[in-house]
Design a protein around this motif. Structure first.
Motif, PDB file in Angstrom:
ATOM      1  N   ARG A 142       0.985  -1.088   0.067  1.00  7.39           N
ATOM      2  CA  ARG A 142      -0.013   0.037  -0.024  1.00  7.39           C
ATOM      3  C   ARG A 142       0.724   1.024  -0.044  1.00  7.39           C
ATOM      4  NH1 ARG A 142      -5.250  -0.716   0.698  1.00  7.39           N
ATOM      5  NH2 ARG A 142      -5.739   1.201   1.904  1.00  7.39           N
ATOM      6  N   PHE A 143       0.492   2.227  -0.677  1.00  9.89           N
ATOM      7  CA  PHE A 143       1.300   3.373  -0.914  1.00  9.89           C
ATOM      8  C   PHE A 143       0.599   4.724  -0.812  1.00  9.89           C
ATOM      9  CE2 PHE A 143       3.931   6.506  -2.854  1.00  9.89           C
ATOM     10  CZ  PHE A 143       5.503   6.070  -2.767  1.00  9.89           C
ATOM     11  N   VAL A 144       0.777   5.531  -0.102  1.00 13.38           N
ATOM     12  CA  VAL A 144      -0.011   6.659   0.115  1.00 13.38           C
ATOM     13  C   VAL A 144       0.904   7.997  -0.372  1.00 13.38           C
ATOM     14  CG1 VAL A 144      -1.656   8.413   1.198  1.00 13.38           C
ATOM     15  CG2 VAL A 144      -1.466   5.835   2.007  1.00 13.38           C
ATOM     16  N   PRO A 167       2.875  -1.230 -11.377  1.00  9.73           N
ATOM     17  CA  PRO A 167       2.257  -2.527 -10.978  1.00  9.73           C
ATOM     18  C   PRO A 167       2.820  -2.923  -9.459  1.00  9.73           C
ATOM     19  CG  PRO A 167       4.280  -2.477 -12.482  1.00  9.73           C
ATOM     20  CD  PRO A 167       3.903  -1.199 -12.216  1.00  9.73           C
ATOM     21  N   ASN A 168       2.095  -3.759  -8.747  1.00  9.68           N
ATOM     22  CA  ASN A 168       2.327  -4.325  -7.510  1.00  9.68           C
ATOM     23  C   ASN A 168       2.205  -3.401  -6.408  1.00  9.68           C
ATOM     24  OD1 ASN A 168       2.590  -6.788  -6.211  1.00  9.68           O
ATOM     25  ND2 ASN A 168       5.009  -6.455  -6.116  1.00  9.68           N
ATOM     26  N   LEU A 169       1.386  -2.213  -6.830  1.00  8.66           N
ATOM     27  CA  LEU A 169       1.165  -1.300  -5.791  1.00  8.66           C
ATOM     28  C   LEU A 169      -0.408  -0.837  -5.576  1.00  8.66           C
ATOM     29  CD1 LEU A 169       3.549   0.508  -4.396  1.00  8.66           C
ATOM     30  CD2 LEU A 169       2.794   2.303  -6.036  1.00  8.66           C
ATOM     31  N   ASP A 170      -0.698  -0.902  -4.436  1.00  4.81           N
ATOM     32  CA  ASP A 170      -1.996  -0.406  -4.173  1.00  4.81           C
ATOM     33  C   ASP A 170      -1.824   1.025  -3.743  1.00  4.81           C
ATOM     34  OD1 ASP A 170      -3.260  -2.981  -4.675  1.00  4.81           O
ATOM     35  OD2 ASP A 170      -3.321  -3.583  -2.428  1.00  4.81           O
ATOM     36  N   ALA A 171      -1.950   2.080  -4.559  1.00  4.26           N
ATOM     37  CA  ALA A 171      -1.724   3.284  -4.467  1.00  4.26           C
ATOM     38  C   ALA A 171      -2.995   4.395  -4.384  1.00  4.26           C
ATOM     39  CB  ALA A 171      -0.988   3.797  -5.681  1.00  4.26           C
ATOM     40  N   MET A 172      -2.768   5.180  -3.279  1.00  5.02           N
ATOM     41  CA  MET A 172      -3.750   6.052  -3.111  1.00  5.02           C
ATOM     42  C   MET A 172      -3.058   7.587  -3.121  1.00  5.02           C
ATOM     43  SD  MET A 172      -4.922   3.166  -1.380  1.00  5.02           S
ATOM     44  CE  MET A 172      -3.528   3.334  -0.103  1.00  5.02           C
ATOM     45  N   ILE A 173      -4.007   8.634  -3.436  1.00  8.31           N
ATOM     46  CA  ILE A 173      -3.160   9.908  -3.307  1.00  8.31           C
ATOM     47  C   ILE A 173      -4.058  11.025  -2.251  1.00  8.31           C
ATOM     48  CG2 ILE A 173      -2.346  12.038  -4.600  1.00  8.31           C
ATOM     49  CD1 ILE A 173      -1.948  10.188  -7.152  1.00  8.31           C
ATOM     50  N   VAL A 174      -3.478  11.470  -1.554  1.00  6.46           N
ATOM     51  CA  VAL A 174      -4.079  12.484  -0.563  1.00  6.46           C
ATOM     52  C   VAL A 174      -3.719  14.009  -1.186  1.00  6.46           C
ATOM     53  CG1 VAL A 174      -4.056  13.372   1.769  1.00  6.46           C
ATOM     54  CG2 VAL A 174      -4.075  11.091   1.484  1.00  6.46           C
ATOM     55  N   HIS A 175      -4.624  14.666  -1.143  1.00  6.70           N
ATOM     56  CA  HIS A 175      -4.577  16.002  -1.809  1.00  6.70           C
ATOM     57  C   HIS A 175      -4.803  16.898  -0.495  1.00  6.70           C
ATOM     58  CE1 HIS A 175      -3.745  15.091  -5.998  1.00  6.70           C
ATOM     59  NE2 HIS A 175      -4.638  14.335  -5.994  1.00  6.70           N
ATOM     60  N   ALA A 217      -3.670  14.514   9.578  1.00  2.03           N
ATOM     61  CA  ALA A 217      -3.034  13.246  10.043  1.00  2.03           C
ATOM     62  C   ALA A 217      -4.186  12.127  10.034  1.00  2.03           C
ATOM     63  CB  ALA A 217      -2.609  13.272  11.299  1.00  2.03           C
ATOM     64  N   ALA A 218      -5.369  12.358  10.585  1.00  4.23           N
ATOM     65  CA  ALA A 218      -6.533  11.193  10.615  1.00  4.23           C
ATOM     66  C   ALA A 218      -6.889  10.865   9.391  1.00  4.23           C
ATOM     67  CB  ALA A 218      -7.761  11.942  11.394  1.00  4.23           C
ATOM     68  N   ALA A 219      -6.750  11.715   8.539  1.00  2.00           N
ATOM     69  CA  ALA A 219      -7.537  11.553   7.211  1.00  2.00           C
ATOM     70  C   ALA A 219      -6.276  10.467   6.366  1.00  2.00           C
ATOM     71  CB  ALA A 219      -7.523  12.831   6.224  1.00  2.00           C
ATOM     72  N   TYR A 220      -4.985  10.808   6.600  1.00  5.67           N
ATOM     73  CA  TYR A 220      -4.005   9.993   6.178  1.00  5.67           C
ATOM     74  C   TYR A 220      -4.196   8.736   6.528  1.00  5.67           C
ATOM     75  CZ  TYR A 220      -0.757  12.932   3.274  1.00  5.67           C
ATOM     76  OH  TYR A 220      -0.265  13.809   2.374  1.00  5.67           O
ATOM     77  N   ARG A 221      -4.426   8.503   7.921  1.00  3.37           N
ATOM     78  CA  ARG A 221      -4.618   7.224   8.622  1.00  3.37           C
ATOM     79  C   ARG A 221      -5.708   6.277   8.062  1.00  3.37           C
ATOM     80  NH1 ARG A 221      -8.037   5.264  12.326  1.00  3.37           N
ATOM     81  NH2 ARG A 221      -8.597   7.321  13.054  1.00  3.37           N
ATOM     82  N   LEU A 222      -6.716   7.380   7.757  1.00  2.00           N
ATOM     83  CA  LEU A 222      -8.019   6.439   7.336  1.00  2.00           C
ATOM     84  C   LEU A 222      -7.892   5.899   5.797  1.00  2.00           C
ATOM     85  CD1 LEU A 222     -10.863   8.809   8.377  1.00  2.00           C
ATOM     86  CD2 LEU A 222     -10.443   6.556   9.276  1.00  2.00           C
ATOM     87  N   GLY A 259      -8.197   2.226   4.911  1.00  2.00           N
ATOM     88  CA  GLY A 259      -9.128   1.613   4.330  1.00  2.00           C
ATOM     89  C   GLY A 259      -9.649   2.286   2.775  1.00  2.00           C
ATOM     90  N   GLY A 260      -8.451   3.081   2.439  1.00  2.00           N
ATOM     91  CA  GLY A 260      -8.678   3.633   1.081  1.00  2.00           C
ATOM     92  C   GLY A 260      -8.611   2.876  -0.212  1.00  2.00           C
ATOM     93  N   GLY A 261      -9.471   2.981  -1.141  1.00  2.00           N
ATOM     94  CA  GLY A 261      -9.354   2.064  -2.276  1.00  2.00           C
ATOM     95  C   GLY A 261      -8.338   2.260  -3.251  1.00  2.00           C
TER      96      GLY A 261
END
Ligand SMILES: NC(=O)c1ccc[n+]([C@@H]2O[C@H](COP(=O)([O-])OP(=O)(O)OC[C@H]3O[C@@H](n4cnc5c(N)ncnc54)[C@H](OP(=O)(O)O)[C@@H]3O)[C@@H](O)[C@H]2O)c1
Length: 312
Positions: free
Chosen positions: A125-127, A169-177, A221-226, A230-232
């Motif tokens: 997982r990668f944020v 590939p091989n990364l479950d990535a999400m982006i926080v803005h 910080a709470a948003a990044y943790r969520l 649980g981010g898709g």
């Protein structure tokens, strides 16, 4: 149900465990920064195991005292430490050099990290971090995750690197803005407060009518943790607790707090860019951004929703 950590260890934070989230061994880059410091506290408080990149002895002492393990290294030399990705479930990237070559540094960092990810036995997982400045001056429009990018030139690389992360590939990535990040004395307010103390006035770049979407750094910080928990995979999340607050109103509250008798000094964008560099266009953008997506999808609930009361 959220993603489970490879260790499967239960998280000690009650609200987290009830949702079935696993404890994750997470590597954090930028753990001492405006965003990273409260995020480190938040993740440790919720039972995640942290490994943090530190480039100085002071950072190592600080992070070790909080309870994180430390890997020594610099963003400019990722090949020396990227192997740590073989030992973690997740990565959160909230580091930046804020130098003229920050885009090139970030691209080199991704080269090294994504090469390690390809070799990992399972997806990591990668944020990744973007920001409101990638949406340009929105004026009366409200930016959200579906809005087209219109980055300020100094941050155009961030849009490309975000796309690269999402496609890897091989990364479950999400982006926080994140919106503009603050607390009572810091983040985007640090410059105002320093000028109030040192010069007896607050310096506004661009116009007092400029609006900033804002978020308190503890809520971010709470948003990044969520998102971590649980981010898709493939999703982006705009994080703003207030969609757009007039900079003149923020300056006015701080002027009263510091007992200033002079009004704000408004400087032109051209002048501040010549003095500070191309990034200084960012604070002059008139922007509005919505955090409704992460509220609805991940149940984010910011505690601070009135910056003017918070900083008074
Ligand atoms: N702050 C905001 O309002 C905001 C809003 C939207 C998006 N963002 C984005 O969020 C990211 C983080 O911003 P921030 O405000 O938290 O930045 P920050 O306070 O300047 O923190 C930067 C972090 O990166 C680390 N770092 C810098 N250069 C490094 C290097 N060469 N090697 C290793 N670590 C290094 C710093 O470590 P040291 O302690 O060693 O310096 C620090 O932990 C950036 O990409 C920024 O564009 C920020």
């Amino acid at each position: 149900m959220g993603w489970r950590g490879a260790g499967g260890t239960q998280c000690p934070a009650p609200d987290c465990c009830k949702e079935g989230k696993g404890r994750m061994r997470t590597f954090i880059l930028g753990a001492t920064g405006t965003i990273g410091a409260p995020l480190t506290d938040e993740l440790l408080r919720h039972g995640h195991e942290l490994v943090a990149l530190a480039r100085s002895d002071a950072a190592e002492r600080d992070l070790t005292a909080k309870g994180a393990a430390v890997v020594h290294g610099d963003l400019r030399n990722p090949h020396e430490w990227a192997h740590i990705l073989r030992e973690v479930d997740a990565v959160i990237h909230v580091a930046a050099t804020f130098t003229e070559d920050m885009g090139a540094v970030d691209s080199g960092l991704l080269d090294a990290l994504l090469a390690e990810v390809e070799r990992a036995p399972r997806p990591i997982r990668f944020v990744y971090t973007g920001g409101c400045w990638l949406y340009g001056a929105t004026g009366e429009r409200l930016a959200d995750e579906s809005s087209p990018f219109d980055p300020i030139p100094a941050f155009a690389w961030m849009v490309e690197n975000g796309r690269r992360v999402l496609a890897a590939p091989n990364l479950d990535a999400m982006i926080v803005h994140p919106a503009m990040v603050y607390d009572r004395d810091g983040g985007v307010l640090r410059r105002f407060i320093a000028s109030a103390r040192d010069k007896g006035h607050i310096e506004i770049w661009g116009s007092a009518e400029t609006r900033w979407p804002v978020v308190h750094r503890r809520d971010l910080a709470a948003a990044y943790r969520l998102v971590l928990e649980g981010g898709g995979p493939g999703a982006s999340y705009c994080v703003a607790a207030e969609r757009g607050v007039r900079v003149g109103d923020i300056a006015g509250v701080l002027a009263r707090r510091f007992g200033l008798d002079k009004g704000p000094l408004v400087r032109s964008t051209t002048e501040v860019v010549a003095e500070q560099g191309a990034w200084a266009v960012g604070p002059t953008l008139d922007q509005q951004m919505s955090g409704a997506g992460i509220v609805q999808e991940l149940g984010w609930s910011p505690a601070v929703t009135d910056i003017l009361s918070e900083i008074a």
